[in-house]
Design a protein around this motif. Structure first.
Motif, PDB file in Angstrom:
ATOM      1  N   HIS A   1       0.826  -1.218   0.000  1.00  0.00           N
ATOM      2  CA  HIS A   1       0.000   0.000   0.000  1.00  0.00           C
ATOM      3  C   HIS A   1       0.856   1.262   0.000  1.00  0.00           C
ATOM      4  O   HIS A   1       0.319   2.363   0.128  1.00  0.00           O
ATOM      5  CB  HIS A   1      -0.921   0.006   1.225  1.00  0.00           C
ATOM      6  CG  HIS A   1      -1.886  -1.126   1.271  1.00  0.00           C
ATOM      7  ND1 HIS A   1      -2.947  -1.245   0.394  1.00  0.00           N
ATOM      8  CD2 HIS A   1      -1.944  -2.212   2.073  1.00  0.00           C
ATOM      9  CE1 HIS A   1      -3.637  -2.344   0.663  1.00  0.00           C
ATOM     10  NE2 HIS A   1      -3.044  -2.955   1.689  1.00  0.00           N
ATOM     11  N   PHE A   2       2.149   1.106  -0.156  1.00  0.00           N
ATOM     12  CA  PHE A   2       3.039   2.251  -0.041  1.00  0.00           C
ATOM     13  C   PHE A   2       3.623   2.688  -1.377  1.00  0.00           C
ATOM     14  O   PHE A   2       4.406   3.632  -1.445  1.00  0.00           O
ATOM     15  CB  PHE A   2       4.185   1.929   0.927  1.00  0.00           C
ATOM     16  CG  PHE A   2       3.713   1.580   2.311  1.00  0.00           C
ATOM     17  CD1 PHE A   2       3.380   2.573   3.211  1.00  0.00           C
ATOM     18  CD2 PHE A   2       3.590   0.258   2.696  1.00  0.00           C
ATOM     19  CE1 PHE A   2       2.936   2.259   4.477  1.00  0.00           C
ATOM     20  CE2 PHE A   2       3.153  -0.076   3.955  1.00  0.00           C
ATOM     21  CZ  PHE A   2       2.812   0.928   4.857  1.00  0.00           C
ATOM     22  N   GLY A   3       3.274   1.993  -2.423  1.00  0.00           N
ATOM     23  CA  GLY A   3       3.767   2.367  -3.732  1.00  0.00           C
ATOM     24  C   GLY A   3       5.154   1.800  -4.010  1.00  0.00           C
ATOM     25  O   GLY A   3       5.780   1.191  -3.131  1.00  0.00           O
ATOM     26  N   PRO A   4       5.669   2.010  -5.216  1.00  0.00           N
ATOM     27  CA  PRO A   4       6.990   1.453  -5.574  1.00  0.00           C
ATOM     28  C   PRO A   4       8.115   2.168  -4.846  1.00  0.00           C
ATOM     29  O   PRO A   4       8.023   3.360  -4.542  1.00  0.00           O
ATOM     30  CB  PRO A   4       7.055   1.679  -7.091  1.00  0.00           C
ATOM     31  CG  PRO A   4       6.170   2.876  -7.320  1.00  0.00           C
ATOM     32  CD  PRO A   4       5.054   2.762  -6.314  1.00  0.00           C
ATOM     33  N   TYR A   5       9.158   1.415  -4.595  1.00  0.00           N
ATOM     34  CA  TYR A   5      10.355   2.002  -3.985  1.00  0.00           C
ATOM     35  C   TYR A   5      11.558   1.381  -4.678  1.00  0.00           C
ATOM     36  O   TYR A   5      11.711   0.158  -4.712  1.00  0.00           O
ATOM     37  CB  TYR A   5      10.424   1.719  -2.489  1.00  0.00           C
ATOM     38  CG  TYR A   5      11.669   2.294  -1.829  1.00  0.00           C
ATOM     39  CD1 TYR A   5      11.733   3.637  -1.490  1.00  0.00           C
ATOM     40  CD2 TYR A   5      12.778   1.491  -1.598  1.00  0.00           C
ATOM     41  CE1 TYR A   5      12.867   4.175  -0.914  1.00  0.00           C
ATOM     42  CE2 TYR A   5      13.923   2.025  -1.019  1.00  0.00           C
ATOM     43  CZ  TYR A   5      13.968   3.365  -0.681  1.00  0.00           C
ATOM     44  OH  TYR A   5      15.102   3.885  -0.112  1.00  0.00           O
ATOM     45  N   ALA A   6      12.387   2.193  -5.242  1.00  0.00           N
ATOM     46  CA  ALA A   6      13.534   1.705  -6.004  1.00  0.00           C
ATOM     47  C   ALA A   6      14.689   1.374  -5.070  1.00  0.00           C
ATOM     48  O   ALA A   6      15.192   2.251  -4.366  1.00  0.00           O
ATOM     49  CB  ALA A   6      13.967   2.749  -7.031  1.00  0.00           C
TER      50      ALA A   6
END
Length: 468
Positions: A27-32
């Motif tokens: 639920h926190f979105g993408p993180y590279a």
């Protein structure tokens, strides 16, 4: 039993695509993830469902031997039962959730436990002060020797660099002295297994002004009470040295006599032996060091904390649960159990020193040497009958040493069962020696090559695959 769950590695039970968990949606979105922190390939982890994992590790745990599931007569290491009350007290959230960096005002209860435990240990040992900094018995030995070294240096006795150690001593004694930068002088035992006083006198005459201390265990490693300690203490004190008591064998002394009253100046206690806290597997341990009045100022700073606090909690719970009157029974009962086994087996096992022992005693293998059955063979055969083997090939005073310590906790029925099995193995050595020599037969694996395992251990699954 299903050998696929019992005898295999968890990697060998792996099936591609199986999972024992499910993660929630992101639920926190993408993180590279930075490239230099990424794996070049997936981690080689086993893929198993939950039931396979639970069964596998439960079966492995059932294959582990401990005091809770069998008789553990390991000599020189006092493997006594750990009452579950101790575990409950140590697990109280008010103690379990403490942090060593908390403000002192928030840990007054824990500090009170340390103070009360110190008072109890002083009463039991006849010494004046204890430090709880050391994390284990060997760490305590080192701390005690550093205390002695600090004492001599403060007095300007820079030449006192030698420590006298009996030939029957635990191996940690000379090792701790060496780590402390001190030199070791070995003193021989007499025919009765105790320190040869004449040999010690010769050492004192030659090296007296350089002796920092003498390290002794009482009862000694043969389980014999050192009756010449007052004379030995006068000799060492007379030349300016201090007396160090190795507390590994303190168990049979409880309620009987105190090291401080004998003339010892410094000692460590293996709380994880004498006072029933968990012992084995490398920890946790506790080796508090006690000293006579005037030596406490020379304690070194070996740790910023009070050692393993949960172990101290367990030890104090043990002392409180037994109380003064029942602590007096520990030593005599341990001595009774050991002598009962010794007298019951000395007709079939070689007893090199036939006298009253304390908490433990040492056989020199089977009495009938013609069978070719060794102490190692006896130890391995005991595994087939559900007993942990005693200490073998130590002390080094005898070729086929078999050291047995039953502790005070064991019942007459348990001890009689062990005696019966030891006699049966002696009979097997005569009637079917190959059965004993090839033991164990009923364990998951047979006899391993101990030397090969020590020199070339297989510690990863990939290494195992490559070698197979």
């Amino acid at each position: 039993m299903n050998n696929q769950l019992y005898g295999n590695l968890i990697f060998e039970l792996s099936q591609e695509g199986r999972r024992g968990y499910s993660l929630p949606r992101n639920h926190f979105g993408p993180y590279a993830v930075p490239q230099d922190m990424r794996r070049k390939e997936d981690a080689a982890l086993p893929e198993c469902d939950e039931m396979t994992v639970v069964r596998h590790y439960t079966n492995l745990s059932n294959n582990n031997f401990g005091v809770d599931n069998g008789f553990y007569p390991l000599g020189s290491c006092t493997m006594k039962y750990n009452p579950k009350l101790n575990e409950e007290v140590a697990a109280l959230p008010q103690f379990q959730n403490l942090h060593p960096l908390q403000p002192a005002s928030t840990v007054k209860g824990a500090m009170a436990v340390v103070t009360l435990l110190e008072r109890s240990l002083c009463e039991l040992t006849g010494l004046a002060h204890f430090t709880f900094k050391p994390y284990a018995g060997a760490h305590g030995e080192l701390t005690g020797l550093m205390t002695i070294d600090n004492y001599h240096r403060a007095r300007g006795d820079w030449q006192r660099r030698k420590v006298v150690v009996p030939d029957s001593a635990h191996g940690t004694n000379p090792a701790s002295a060496a780590v402390c930068g001190l030199e070791i002088i070995e003193v021989k035992s007499s025919a009765d297994g105790t320190v040869d006083v004449d040999a010690l006198q010769a050492i004192v005459d030659q090296h007296g002004d350089t002796i920092a201390a003498m390290m002794m265990t009482n009862p000694n490693t043969l389980g014999l009470f050192e009756t010449h300690i007052p004379e030995i203490a006068r000799m060492i004190h007379g030349c300016g040295g201090l007396m160090y008591y190795d507390g590994a064998n303190l168990n049979p002394m409880l309620g009987v006599c105190r090291p401080g009253d004998m003339g010892f100046d410094v000692m460590h206690i293996n709380l994880h032996k004498t006072f029933s806290t968990p012992h084995g597997g490398g920890g946790p341990g506790a080796g508090p060091v006690g000293v006579r009045e005037g030596l406490q100022q020379f304690f070194p700073e070996v740790s910023p904390w009070h050692g393993n606090f949960a172990v101290l909690m367990r030890a104090y719970a043990y002392i409180l649960s037994l109380g003064r009157e029942h602590l007096r029974e520990v030593g005599p009962l341990a001595t009774l159990n050991a002598n009962y086994i010794k007298e019951s087996l000395k007709d079939v096992y070689e007893l090199p020193i036939d006298t009253m022992c304390c908490h433990e005693f040492v056989f020199d293998g089977l009495k009938d040497k013609s069978t070719g059955v060794t102490t190692m063979d006896v130890a391995k055969r005991l595994l087939d009958y559900g007993y942990h083997a005693p200490t073998i090939y130590f002390p080094l005073l005898f070729h086929e040493s078999l050291m047995i310590e039953p502790t005070e906790n064991e019942s007459r029925q348990t001890i009689d069962g062990f005696i019966a099995v030891m006699r049966r193995i002696a009979d097997e050595a005569r009637s079917e020696p190959e059965t004993v020599k090839s033991a164990p037969h009923l364990t998951p694996i047979g006899r391993v090559d101990d030397v090969l395992a020590a020199k070339h251990p297989v510690v990863t699954y990939r290494q195992l695959q490559a070698e197979s």
